[in-house]
Design a protein around this motif. Structure first.
Motif, PDB file in Angstrom:
ATOM      1  N   HIS A  91       0.847  -1.192   0.000  1.00  0.00           N
ATOM      2  CA  HIS A  91       0.000   0.000   0.000  1.00  0.00           C
ATOM      3  C   HIS A  91       0.884   1.243   0.000  1.00  0.00           C
ATOM      4  O   HIS A  91       2.023   1.211   0.456  1.00  0.00           O
ATOM      5  CB  HIS A  91      -0.873   0.071   1.263  1.00  0.00           C
ATOM      6  CG  HIS A  91      -1.535  -1.209   1.626  1.00  0.00           C
ATOM      7  ND1 HIS A  91      -2.746  -1.585   1.106  1.00  0.00           N
ATOM      8  CD2 HIS A  91      -1.160  -2.202   2.463  1.00  0.00           C
ATOM      9  CE1 HIS A  91      -3.088  -2.757   1.615  1.00  0.00           C
ATOM     10  NE2 HIS A  91      -2.140  -3.153   2.441  1.00  0.00           N
ATOM     11  N   GLY A  92       0.334   2.341  -0.482  1.00  0.00           N
ATOM     12  CA  GLY A  92       1.042   3.613  -0.417  1.00  0.00           C
ATOM     13  C   GLY A  92       0.063   4.771  -0.458  1.00  0.00           C
ATOM     14  O   GLY A  92      -1.047   4.634  -0.973  1.00  0.00           O
ATOM     15  N   ILE A  93       0.489   5.904   0.079  1.00  0.00           N
ATOM     16  CA  ILE A  93      -0.348   7.089   0.134  1.00  0.00           C
ATOM     17  C   ILE A  93       0.302   8.209  -0.669  1.00  0.00           C
ATOM     18  O   ILE A  93       1.510   8.419  -0.599  1.00  0.00           O
ATOM     19  CB  ILE A  93      -0.539   7.573   1.589  1.00  0.00           C
ATOM     20  CG1 ILE A  93      -1.172   6.469   2.445  1.00  0.00           C
ATOM     21  CG2 ILE A  93      -1.373   8.834   1.642  1.00  0.00           C
ATOM     22  CD1 ILE A  93      -2.588   6.126   2.079  1.00  0.00           C
ATOM     23  N   GLY A  94      -0.516   8.954  -1.423  1.00  0.00           N
ATOM     24  CA  GLY A  94      -0.013  10.106  -2.158  1.00  0.00           C
ATOM     25  C   GLY A  94      -0.964  11.275  -2.049  1.00  0.00           C
ATOM     26  O   GLY A  94      -2.149  11.100  -1.748  1.00  0.00           O
ATOM     27  N   TYR A  95      -0.461  12.483  -2.286  1.00  0.00           N
ATOM     28  CA  TYR A  95      -1.318  13.669  -2.259  1.00  0.00           C
ATOM     29  C   TYR A  95      -0.876  14.616  -3.369  1.00  0.00           C
ATOM     30  O   TYR A  95       0.259  14.568  -3.840  1.00  0.00           O
ATOM     31  CB  TYR A  95      -1.269  14.368  -0.898  1.00  0.00           C
ATOM     32  CG  TYR A  95       0.117  14.688  -0.401  1.00  0.00           C
ATOM     33  CD1 TYR A  95       0.757  15.869  -0.776  1.00  0.00           C
ATOM     34  CD2 TYR A  95       0.790  13.797   0.441  1.00  0.00           C
ATOM     35  CE1 TYR A  95       2.032  16.158  -0.325  1.00  0.00           C
ATOM     36  CE2 TYR A  95       2.068  14.082   0.889  1.00  0.00           C
ATOM     37  CZ  TYR A  95       2.690  15.262   0.508  1.00  0.00           C
ATOM     38  OH  TYR A  95       3.948  15.537   0.955  1.00  0.00           O
ATOM     39  N   CYS A  96      -1.798  15.468  -3.786  1.00  0.00           N
ATOM     40  CA  CYS A  96      -1.512  16.393  -4.878  1.00  0.00           C
ATOM     41  C   CYS A  96      -0.771  17.617  -4.364  1.00  0.00           C
ATOM     42  O   CYS A  96      -0.680  17.842  -3.159  1.00  0.00           O
ATOM     43  CB  CYS A  96      -2.802  16.792  -5.585  1.00  0.00           C
ATOM     44  SG  CYS A  96      -3.999  17.594  -4.505  1.00  0.00           S
ATOM     45  N   ALA A  97      -0.260  18.446  -5.296  1.00  0.00           N
ATOM     46  CA  ALA A  97       0.524  19.623  -4.916  1.00  0.00           C
ATOM     47  C   ALA A  97      -0.249  20.588  -4.017  1.00  0.00           C
ATOM     48  O   ALA A  97       0.293  21.071  -3.016  1.00  0.00           O
ATOM     49  CB  ALA A  97       1.032  20.331  -6.167  1.00  0.00           C
ATOM     50  N   PRO A  98      -1.531  20.910  -4.326  1.00  0.00           N
ATOM     51  CA  PRO A  98      -2.276  21.790  -3.413  1.00  0.00           C
ATOM     52  C   PRO A  98      -2.718  21.092  -2.127  1.00  0.00           C
ATOM     53  O   PRO A  98      -3.291  21.726  -1.242  1.00  0.00           O
ATOM     54  CB  PRO A  98      -3.484  22.237  -4.230  1.00  0.00           C
ATOM     55  CG  PRO A  98      -3.529  21.409  -5.446  1.00  0.00           C
ATOM     56  CD  PRO A  98      -2.248  20.669  -5.566  1.00  0.00           C
ATOM     57  N   ASP A 124      -2.579  13.749  -9.739  1.00  0.00           N
ATOM     58  CA  ASP A 124      -1.227  13.801  -9.175  1.00  0.00           C
ATOM     59  C   ASP A 124      -1.131  13.035  -7.865  1.00  0.00           C
ATOM     60  O   ASP A 124      -0.083  12.472  -7.553  1.00  0.00           O
ATOM     61  CB  ASP A 124      -0.803  15.259  -8.972  1.00  0.00           C
ATOM     62  CG  ASP A 124       0.706  15.390  -8.827  1.00  0.00           C
ATOM     63  OD1 ASP A 124       1.422  14.652  -9.537  1.00  0.00           O
ATOM     64  OD2 ASP A 124       1.165  16.203  -8.026  1.00  0.00           O
ATOM     65  N   ALA A 125      -2.201  13.002  -7.087  1.00  0.00           N
ATOM     66  CA  ALA A 125      -2.169  12.244  -5.830  1.00  0.00           C
ATOM     67  C   ALA A 125      -1.954  10.762  -6.106  1.00  0.00           C
ATOM     68  O   ALA A 125      -1.234  10.074  -5.376  1.00  0.00           O
ATOM     69  CB  ALA A 125      -3.468  12.457  -5.055  1.00  0.00           C
ATOM     70  N   ILE A 126      -2.577  10.251  -7.175  1.00  0.00           N
ATOM     71  CA  ILE A 126      -2.407   8.841  -7.538  1.00  0.00           C
ATOM     72  C   ILE A 126      -1.010   8.604  -8.087  1.00  0.00           C
ATOM     73  O   ILE A 126      -0.374   7.578  -7.808  1.00  0.00           O
ATOM     74  CB  ILE A 126      -3.494   8.403  -8.546  1.00  0.00           C
ATOM     75  CG1 ILE A 126      -4.885   8.628  -7.945  1.00  0.00           C
ATOM     76  CG2 ILE A 126      -3.321   6.940  -8.926  1.00  0.00           C
ATOM     77  CD1 ILE A 126      -6.036   8.346  -8.896  1.00  0.00           C
ATOM     78  N   ASN A 127      -0.490   9.574  -8.859  1.00  0.00           N
ATOM     79  CA  ASN A 127       0.885   9.463  -9.356  1.00  0.00           C
ATOM     80  C   ASN A 127       1.882   9.393  -8.202  1.00  0.00           C
ATOM     81  O   ASN A 127       2.825   8.594  -8.216  1.00  0.00           O
ATOM     82  CB  ASN A 127       1.225  10.671 -10.238  1.00  0.00           C
ATOM     83  CG  ASN A 127       0.519  10.631 -11.579  1.00  0.00           C
ATOM     84  OD1 ASN A 127       0.375   9.583 -12.179  1.00  0.00           O
ATOM     85  ND2 ASN A 127       0.071  11.782 -12.046  1.00  0.00           N
ATOM     86  N   VAL A 128       1.672  10.238  -7.180  1.00  0.00           N
ATOM     87  CA  VAL A 128       2.573  10.246  -6.025  1.00  0.00           C
ATOM     88  C   VAL A 128       2.470   8.934  -5.258  1.00  0.00           C
ATOM     89  O   VAL A 128       3.480   8.372  -4.806  1.00  0.00           O
ATOM     90  CB  VAL A 128       2.269  11.448  -5.108  1.00  0.00           C
ATOM     91  CG1 VAL A 128       3.065  11.358  -3.803  1.00  0.00           C
ATOM     92  CG2 VAL A 128       2.586  12.748  -5.823  1.00  0.00           C
ATOM     93  N   ALA A 129       1.260   8.422  -5.113  1.00  0.00           N
ATOM     94  CA  ALA A 129       1.080   7.131  -4.442  1.00  0.00           C
ATOM     95  C   ALA A 129       1.822   6.028  -5.200  1.00  0.00           C
ATOM     96  O   ALA A 129       2.452   5.160  -4.593  1.00  0.00           O
ATOM     97  CB  ALA A 129      -0.410   6.799  -4.328  1.00  0.00           C
ATOM     98  N   MET A 130       1.768   6.073  -6.536  1.00  0.00           N
ATOM     99  CA  MET A 130       2.470   5.074  -7.357  1.00  0.00           C
ATOM    100  C   MET A 130       3.976   5.164  -7.123  1.00  0.00           C
ATOM    101  O   MET A 130       4.665   4.144  -7.003  1.00  0.00           O
ATOM    102  CB  MET A 130       2.139   5.302  -8.836  1.00  0.00           C
ATOM    103  CG  MET A 130       2.806   4.302  -9.778  1.00  0.00           C
ATOM    104  SD  MET A 130       2.255   2.606  -9.514  1.00  0.00           S
ATOM    105  CE  MET A 130       3.841   1.747  -9.471  1.00  0.00           C
ATOM    106  N   ARG A 131       4.487   6.382  -7.004  1.00  0.00           N
ATOM    107  CA  ARG A 131       5.916   6.568  -6.736  1.00  0.00           C
ATOM    108  C   ARG A 131       6.297   5.947  -5.396  1.00  0.00           C
ATOM    109  O   ARG A 131       7.324   5.257  -5.276  1.00  0.00           O
ATOM    110  CB  ARG A 131       6.241   8.060  -6.724  1.00  0.00           C
ATOM    111  CG  ARG A 131       7.713   8.380  -6.451  1.00  0.00           C
ATOM    112  CD  ARG A 131       7.889   9.849  -6.165  1.00  0.00           C
ATOM    113  NE  ARG A 131       7.347  10.214  -4.862  1.00  0.00           N
ATOM    114  CZ  ARG A 131       7.089  11.459  -4.480  1.00  0.00           C
ATOM    115  NH1 ARG A 131       7.280  12.470  -5.315  1.00  0.00           N
ATOM    116  NH2 ARG A 131       6.622  11.705  -3.271  1.00  0.00           N
TER     117      ARG A 131
END
Length: 230
Positions: A44-51, A107-114
């Motif tokens: 699992h991973g968590i991501g968030y967008c720039a704002p 972007d939040a999903i992109n960050v989570a993927m990273r």
């Protein structure tokens, strides 16, 4: 391959150290990962967008470098729900390297993927020491009955105090308040169970009654309030 003049004129010296990468734990085995197909695991991973107005929890089940299963859970931004739908269609079938370099819409999903990529290639997956890993579909166990994400939504102001709107048990319909004005319990409706019952033909009102429960000292309240209206 082209070399500079300086390198071309150097004397050859034998390369002695060649031990390969340090092994990482993957699904109950120690693996020297040298290519993407050497990577397996569920994590699992968590991501968030720039704002930082929305966040994504991403769960992937990877076998031999290829994503076999993706669970995308989002909160905080209406556009993310559409992004999640597209990401769940895009991710399965891609290698983790392809997925890392794919636009997953939000972007939040992109960050989570990273974040997942980093975890899994370093051997920090949830199944690092689970022999054989987990079956495809295992991520759905995080959702519980009715296949709804575990959501917590509460609100509070200094002037009027706290309001519980939705927590792990379900949608909050009433708060139990004691004589001192403190919350001592609540009544909730498990929306996942309601929808499952309605789909099977149960009357909606009966389905809601059957999926309603209480928590804490609900019966001992001095009064009850609707957290959305009062």
């Amino acid at each position: 391959m082209e070399y500079t003049k300086e390198v071309e004129e150097m004397v050859c010296v034998a390369k002695g150290a060649d031990h390969g990468p340090a092994p990482i734990p993957e699904e109950g085995k120690w693996v020297q990962a040298k290519q993407i197909t050497d990577i397996s695991g569920l994590t699992h991973g968590i991501g968030y967008c720039a704002p930082q107005q929305g966040a994504c929890k991403l769960t992937l089940n990877v076998k031999d470098g290829v994503i076999q299963e993706a669970l995308v859970e989002t909160i905080g931004c209406s556009g993310m729900t559409h992004s999640a739908a597209m990401a769940s269609e895009i991710l399965p079938g891609k290698t983790i390297l392809e997925a890392l370099n794919t636009d997953l819409v939000c972007d939040a999903i992109n960050v989570a993927m990273r974040e997942l990529f980093l975890q899994i290639v370093y051997g920090r997956s949830q199944t690092a020491f689970s022999e054989g890993g987990l079956l495809i579909g295992a991520s759905l166990e995080d959702l519980g009955k009715g296949m709804r994400s575990q959501v917590g939504t509460t609100f509070g102001t200094l002037k009027k105090g706290p309001r519980y709107l939705e927590i792990a048990e379900g949608y909050i319909t009433r708060l139990a308040i004691d004589k001192d004005g403190l919350i001592i319990g609540y009544e909730f409706v498990h929306l996942g169970k309601v929808m499952e019952a309605v789909k099977k033909g149960t009357d909606a009102n009966e389905a809601i009654r059957n999926a309603t429960g209480t928590y804490g000292r609900f019966a001992e309240a001095d009064r009850y309030i609707d957290p959305r209206q009062e």
